[in-house]
Structure formats: C-alpha cells, structure tokens
Design a protein around this motif. Structure first.
Motif, mmCIF file in Angstrom:
data_model
loop_
_atom_site.group_PDB
_atom_site.id
_atom_site.type_symbol
_atom_site.label_atom_id
_atom_site.label_comp_id
_atom_site.label_asym_id
_atom_site.label_seq_id
_atom_site.Cartn_x
_atom_site.Cartn_y
_atom_site.Cartn_z
ATOM 1 N N GLU A 165 0.862 -1.183 0.000
ATOM 2 C CA GLU A 165 0.000 0.000 0.000
ATOM 3 C C GLU A 165 0.894 1.228 0.000
ATOM 4 O O GLU A 165 1.524 1.543 1.020
ATOM 5 C CB GLU A 165 -0.915 -0.004 1.231
ATOM 6 N N VAL A 166 0.978 1.901 -1.125
ATOM 7 C CA VAL A 166 1.945 2.985 -1.301
ATOM 8 C C VAL A 166 1.311 4.338 -0.989
ATOM 9 O O VAL A 166 0.302 4.720 -1.589
ATOM 10 C CB VAL A 166 2.502 2.989 -2.734
ATOM 11 N N ASN A 167 1.906 5.023 -0.022
ATOM 12 C CA ASN A 167 1.581 6.429 0.231
ATOM 13 C C ASN A 167 2.654 7.256 -0.469
ATOM 14 O O ASN A 167 3.830 7.188 -0.102
ATOM 15 C CB ASN A 167 1.574 6.721 1.723
ATOM 16 N N PRO A 168 2.287 8.020 -1.487
ATOM 17 C CA PRO A 168 3.287 8.662 -2.341
ATOM 18 C C PRO A 168 4.005 9.821 -1.669
ATOM 19 O O PRO A 168 3.585 10.332 -0.619
ATOM 20 C CB PRO A 168 2.453 9.161 -3.519
ATOM 21 N N MET A 169 5.116 10.209 -2.294
ATOM 22 C CA MET A 169 5.790 11.429 -1.861
ATOM 23 C C MET A 169 4.856 12.617 -2.079
ATOM 24 O O MET A 169 4.168 12.696 -3.097
ATOM 25 C CB MET A 169 7.053 11.661 -2.696
ATOM 26 N N MET A 170 4.828 13.510 -1.112
ATOM 27 C CA MET A 170 4.017 14.708 -1.252
ATOM 28 C C MET A 170 4.837 15.772 -1.963
ATOM 29 O O MET A 170 5.266 16.785 -1.394
ATOM 30 C CB MET A 170 3.533 15.180 0.114
ATOM 31 N N ILE A 171 5.071 15.513 -3.246
ATOM 32 C CA ILE A 171 5.829 16.435 -4.087
ATOM 33 C C ILE A 171 5.138 16.554 -5.434
ATOM 34 O O ILE A 171 4.342 15.694 -5.814
ATOM 35 C CB ILE A 171 7.288 15.963 -4.305
ATOM 36 N N TYR A 172 5.447 17.620 -6.135
ATOM 37 C CA TYR A 172 4.933 17.801 -7.487
ATOM 38 C C TYR A 172 6.072 18.252 -8.392
ATOM 39 O O TYR A 172 6.713 19.275 -8.130
ATOM 40 C CB TYR A 172 3.807 18.841 -7.516
ATOM 41 N N LYS A 173 6.343 17.467 -9.432
ATOM 42 C CA LYS A 173 7.358 17.833 -10.420
ATOM 43 C C LYS A 173 6.694 18.652 -11.522
ATOM 44 O O LYS A 173 5.887 18.149 -12.286
ATOM 45 C CB LYS A 173 8.017 16.584 -11.006
ATOM 46 N N ASP A 174 7.055 19.907 -11.560
ATOM 47 C CA ASP A 174 6.468 20.839 -12.518
ATOM 48 C C ASP A 174 7.424 20.996 -13.702
ATOM 49 O O ASP A 174 8.446 21.682 -13.597
ATOM 50 C CB ASP A 174 6.223 22.180 -11.825
ATOM 51 N N VAL A 175 7.110 20.337 -14.804
ATOM 52 C CA VAL A 175 7.967 20.372 -15.992
ATOM 53 C C VAL A 175 7.349 21.305 -17.016
ATOM 54 O O VAL A 175 6.217 21.097 -17.475
ATOM 55 C CB VAL A 175 8.138 18.962 -16.591
ATOM 56 N N ARG A 176 8.112 22.336 -17.368
ATOM 57 C CA ARG A 176 7.657 23.331 -18.344
ATOM 58 C C ARG A 176 8.771 23.531 -19.361
ATOM 59 O O ARG A 176 9.706 24.294 -19.120
ATOM 60 C CB ARG A 176 7.300 24.644 -17.646
ATOM 61 N N GLY A 177 8.686 22.825 -20.469
ATOM 62 C CA GLY A 177 9.757 22.898 -21.461
ATOM 63 C C GLY A 177 11.044 22.339 -20.879
ATOM 64 O O GLY A 177 11.079 21.216 -20.369
ATOM 65 N N ASP A 178 12.117 23.136 -20.924
ATOM 66 C CA ASP A 178 13.405 22.692 -20.384
ATOM 67 C C ASP A 178 13.566 23.038 -18.900
ATOM 68 O O ASP A 178 14.620 22.825 -18.322
ATOM 69 C CB ASP A 178 14.549 23.306 -21.185
ATOM 70 N N GLU A 179 12.508 23.550 -18.284
ATOM 71 C CA GLU A 179 12.541 23.891 -16.864
ATOM 72 C C GLU A 179 11.817 22.811 -16.060
ATOM 73 O O GLU A 179 10.699 22.421 -16.406
ATOM 74 C CB GLU A 179 11.867 25.242 -16.634
ATOM 75 N N GLU A 180 12.463 22.319 -15.003
ATOM 76 C CA GLU A 180 11.829 21.348 -14.118
ATOM 77 C C GLU A 180 12.051 21.770 -12.672
ATOM 78 O O GLU A 180 13.197 21.902 -12.230
ATOM 79 C CB GLU A 180 12.384 19.939 -14.340
ATOM 80 N N ILE A 181 10.964 21.975 -11.937
ATOM 81 C CA ILE A 181 11.032 22.385 -10.540
ATOM 82 C C ILE A 181 10.180 21.421 -9.716
ATOM 83 O O ILE A 181 9.038 21.120 -10.085
ATOM 84 C CB ILE A 181 10.529 23.834 -10.348
ATOM 85 N N THR A 182 10.735 20.954 -8.615
ATOM 86 C CA THR A 182 9.999 20.057 -7.724
ATOM 87 C C THR A 182 9.554 20.831 -6.492
ATOM 88 O O THR A 182 10.382 21.412 -5.785
ATOM 89 C CB THR A 182 10.862 18.859 -7.311
ATOM 90 N N TYR A 183 8.253 20.820 -6.246
ATOM 91 C CA TYR A 183 7.668 21.520 -5.098
ATOM 92 C C TYR A 183 7.153 20.510 -4.077
ATOM 93 O O TYR A 183 6.655 19.440 -4.437
ATOM 94 C CB TYR A 183 6.477 22.390 -5.540
ATOM 95 N N LYS A 184 7.256 20.867 -2.812
ATOM 96 C CA LYS A 184 6.586 20.086 -1.781
ATOM 97 C C LYS A 184 5.087 20.384 -1.827
ATOM 98 O O LYS A 184 4.675 21.487 -2.195
ATOM 99 C CB LYS A 184 7.149 20.407 -0.407
ATOM 100 N N VAL A 185 4.285 19.406 -1.420
ATOM 101 C CA VAL A 185 2.829 19.534 -1.431
ATOM 102 C C VAL A 185 2.303 19.273 -0.025
ATOM 103 O O VAL A 185 2.805 18.398 0.690
ATOM 104 C CB VAL A 185 2.196 18.540 -2.432
ATOM 105 N N ALA A 186 1.298 20.024 0.375
ATOM 106 C CA ALA A 186 0.661 19.839 1.687
ATOM 107 C C ALA A 186 -0.788 19.421 1.488
ATOM 108 O O ALA A 186 -1.512 19.997 0.666
ATOM 109 C CB ALA A 186 0.734 21.122 2.504
#
Length: 367
Positions: free
Chosen positions: A242-263
């Motif tokens: 039973e997998v509880n996922p990482m509370m993160i969001y990988k925001d990929v926009r073209g050649d830009e990738e930013i990982t944000y924490k999620v609450a």
C-alpha cells in the motif's frame, strides 16, 4: 427439477402427519470427483474446470462454499455450458475467503443449480480438498504500507524472495503492476542473481505515478519476481504494498523542471485540499513558453541566496489573463476566500499562523 418428500410424525394424544415437499435440482456432477485433491501451487495448471452432466433452459450456476450446506456461497453463472473454469489465483482468493490459511489444505464444497431457481436444494454437493498457494515473496509482507519520503528519495525499500531449489546463477527481476494478475503494461527492474534487492523511494514513486489516478492518494501496487531469462514468475501469486506517495509535485515546463513540496490540508468541516507547500517560482508557462518579463520578478541574486530565492518564490503581477495561463494542468490559483479559509484553519492549529510560515526566512531582513 425433482421433488423430495419428507413425512414428519408427532404424537401427543393424537397422531399427526406432515408432508413436506422440497424442490431439488436434478443436475448431476461430473468432475472433479468427490474428495479430489487440488494443489494450487502446481505451476503447470493455470485453471481448474468444474463440469456437470446436464444443461437446462435458463442456464446453470456453479456454487462454491466453505460449508457442506452451501452457506455464504460464491456463484459463477455458466449459461448454457456444462462446465466452468476458474483460474488458480482466483480459486486461491475464494478459498482464502472460506478461512483456509496460506499454504494450508482445507475442504470446500461445490454444487450446480439452475440459475433461475438458485434457492432450491442441490441434488449433489461434493467436497474438494484444496491446498492454497505458498507465496515465495517474503518482503515486504503482503499489503504492507510503504510511505515514500520525498526528503530521502534514494532510501531503498527492501524486497526479498525464496530461491530454494533454483539455480544459483538464475537472474531475477522485480516486476510491478496495478493488478494482481500482473497483466497489461508492467514496470521491471533487473536485479541479477540475488534473493533480495532494494528499490529506492524515487523508483517506487515513478511506479506510483505511472498507475495512479490521483497524484497524492495512496494506492495498492502488486509485485512479483520474474526469472529474467526464462521469462516466468517465481511465485504463482503476486504480493502487494500500500503505497503512500511522496508529497511532491514535479512541474515540468519545457526545459525547466522544478519540484515543489505539497501539503494535504484537512479542514475541520471534512474538506480536503492539496496546496503547493512552496511558493511558485517558475519563469515559464505550462507549454514551455517564457512568461513575459513585465509579468514577474525575482529577488536580486546579489542580495539573496539560492535558498532564499527558493523560499520567497517569484513575484507575479496580478494580471488576470496571465493567472489563467500560469497554473499547470490540475492546479489553479486559489481564490481570496480560499486563502482566508486556509488562514482561519491555521489559526485553529497549534502554532497558529506559524504553520504556514517559512521557518527560516519569514522575518528575514536583507543587509
């Protein structure tokens, strides 16, 4: 359909006789034989067939039960056929529901009745001795909860399996699926000639994202071990986590990738919302095109560190048309009302507004 007649006599001062008619199915059973032995661990047999000698208008139904009087049965409609086949894995699940433990042998009962008269008595009820599957998948334990840690993506989760009787040179792969039968597209990690291996939190997150319908809600993943060269599974039955996922969001926009924490915000009225737990700091729209320089600015790099820029995020002009284009798919800019509700919820928590503040830079004054 035939009828059984029972006569019941009782006596006190006078004798009374009662005639009770019990409708009985006239379907006779063919195979398996009475007290037949079935070992679900026999890898050469994929399914087991139940057959009978008659078919009737309206069709027949196979009945399985853990009771010799067919209490709490499981039904399989066979239509006009005179047989019905059940896969070994499904038969194992059924016998589990009848209280037979993993790897143990127990007795189940089967009969066949007319589909349109399922409530009548069966002419014959046969016992069947079934040995349940023995899983060779050792760790993690079946249905074990696994919470993925976004702060430690390289942390491994240990998987182990029984290789007794196998060639020591046999190479294995850990295979993941979103279903117990391991059908459809699967995810495979080759691990070599070993009987245990670690799959990182990051790798499991990738598997989760592939199959999940919601990026932040837990889901069940199934796994098995495959002999890489023979292309066959080591265990007939898969195991699950039973997998509880990482509370993160990988925001990929073209050649830009930013990982944000999620609450995950659980409100007192029962509502649940998911918010980015970091300030947005993208310089691009979701399609990869650049945001116009007039519509955003960042803290000057000569006065702020990279960590501070990350904490403060970007400053975006209140341009309604830009705000419609800015969020990635599935996200949106919160309304003023939603922001106020978030602050009110924070105020009711221990620590009040501090739960929303950056613990390091909230009161920072650049020099």
């Amino acid at each position: 359909m035939i009828t059984a007649v029972l006569y019941i006599f009782s006596s006190c001062q006078e004798d009374y006789g009662y005639r009770v008619e019990v409708p009985v199915s006239d379907i006779t059973l063919a195979s398996p034989e009475k007290n037949a032995e079935i070992d679900l661990n026999e890898m050469s047999i994929d399914e087991y067939t139940f057959s009978w000698n008659e078919t009737i208008e309206g069709g027949t139904t196979l009945v399985l039960s853990g009771s010799d009087v067919l209490l709490d049965p499981v039904y399989f409609k066979a239509g006009e056929a005179k047989s019905y086949s059940i896969k070994a894995e499904l038969l194992d699940q059924i016998t589990s529901g009848f209280g037979i433990e993993n790897g143990k042998t127990g007795t189940i009962y089967w009969a066949v009745k007319p589909t349109d008269h399922i409530g009548i008595a069966a002419l014959e009820i046969r016992p069947l001795n079934v040995k349940r599957l023995i899983s060779r998948l050792l760790l993690p334990e079946n249905q074990k909860p696994v919470a993925l840690d976004g702060d430690r993506p390289a942390l491994p989760v240990s998987f182990a399996w029984d290789t007794e009787g196998e060639d020591p040179a046999t190479a294995y792969s850990i295979v993941f699926s979103n279903n117990n039968e391991m059908t459809g597209e699967v995810v495979t990690y080759n691990v070599g000639a070993v009987n245990s291996a670690g799959i990182t939190n990051s790798q499991l997150q990738d598997v989760f994202i592939k199959y999940s319908s919601h990026p932040f809600k837990s889901m069940r993943l199934y796994w098995n071990i495959k002999k890489t060269e023979e292309n066959e599974y080591l265990s007939r039955s898969s195991s699950s986590i039973e997998v509880n996922p990482m509370m993160i969001y990988k925001d990929v926009r073209g050649d830009e990738e930013i990982t944000y924490k999620v609450a995950k915000i659980s409100y007192r009225d029962g509502r649940v919302q998911y918010w980015l737990a970091e300030n947005l700091r993208t310089r691009k729209y979701p399609d990869g095109s650049d945001i116009e320089e007039a519509n955003y600015m960042f803290a000057p790099s000569n006065r702020y560190t990279e960590e501070q820029v990350k904490a403060f995020g970007g400053y975006y002009r209140p341009n309604p048309s830009m705000f419609q284009k800015l969020p990635a798919a599935g996200w949106r800019v919160p309304t003023i009302t939603e922001c106020r509700e978030l602050y009110e919820e924070a105020l009711a928590q221990e620590g009040t507004y501090n739960v929303l503040r950056d613990p390091v830079f909230y009161n920072y004054e650049p020099t």
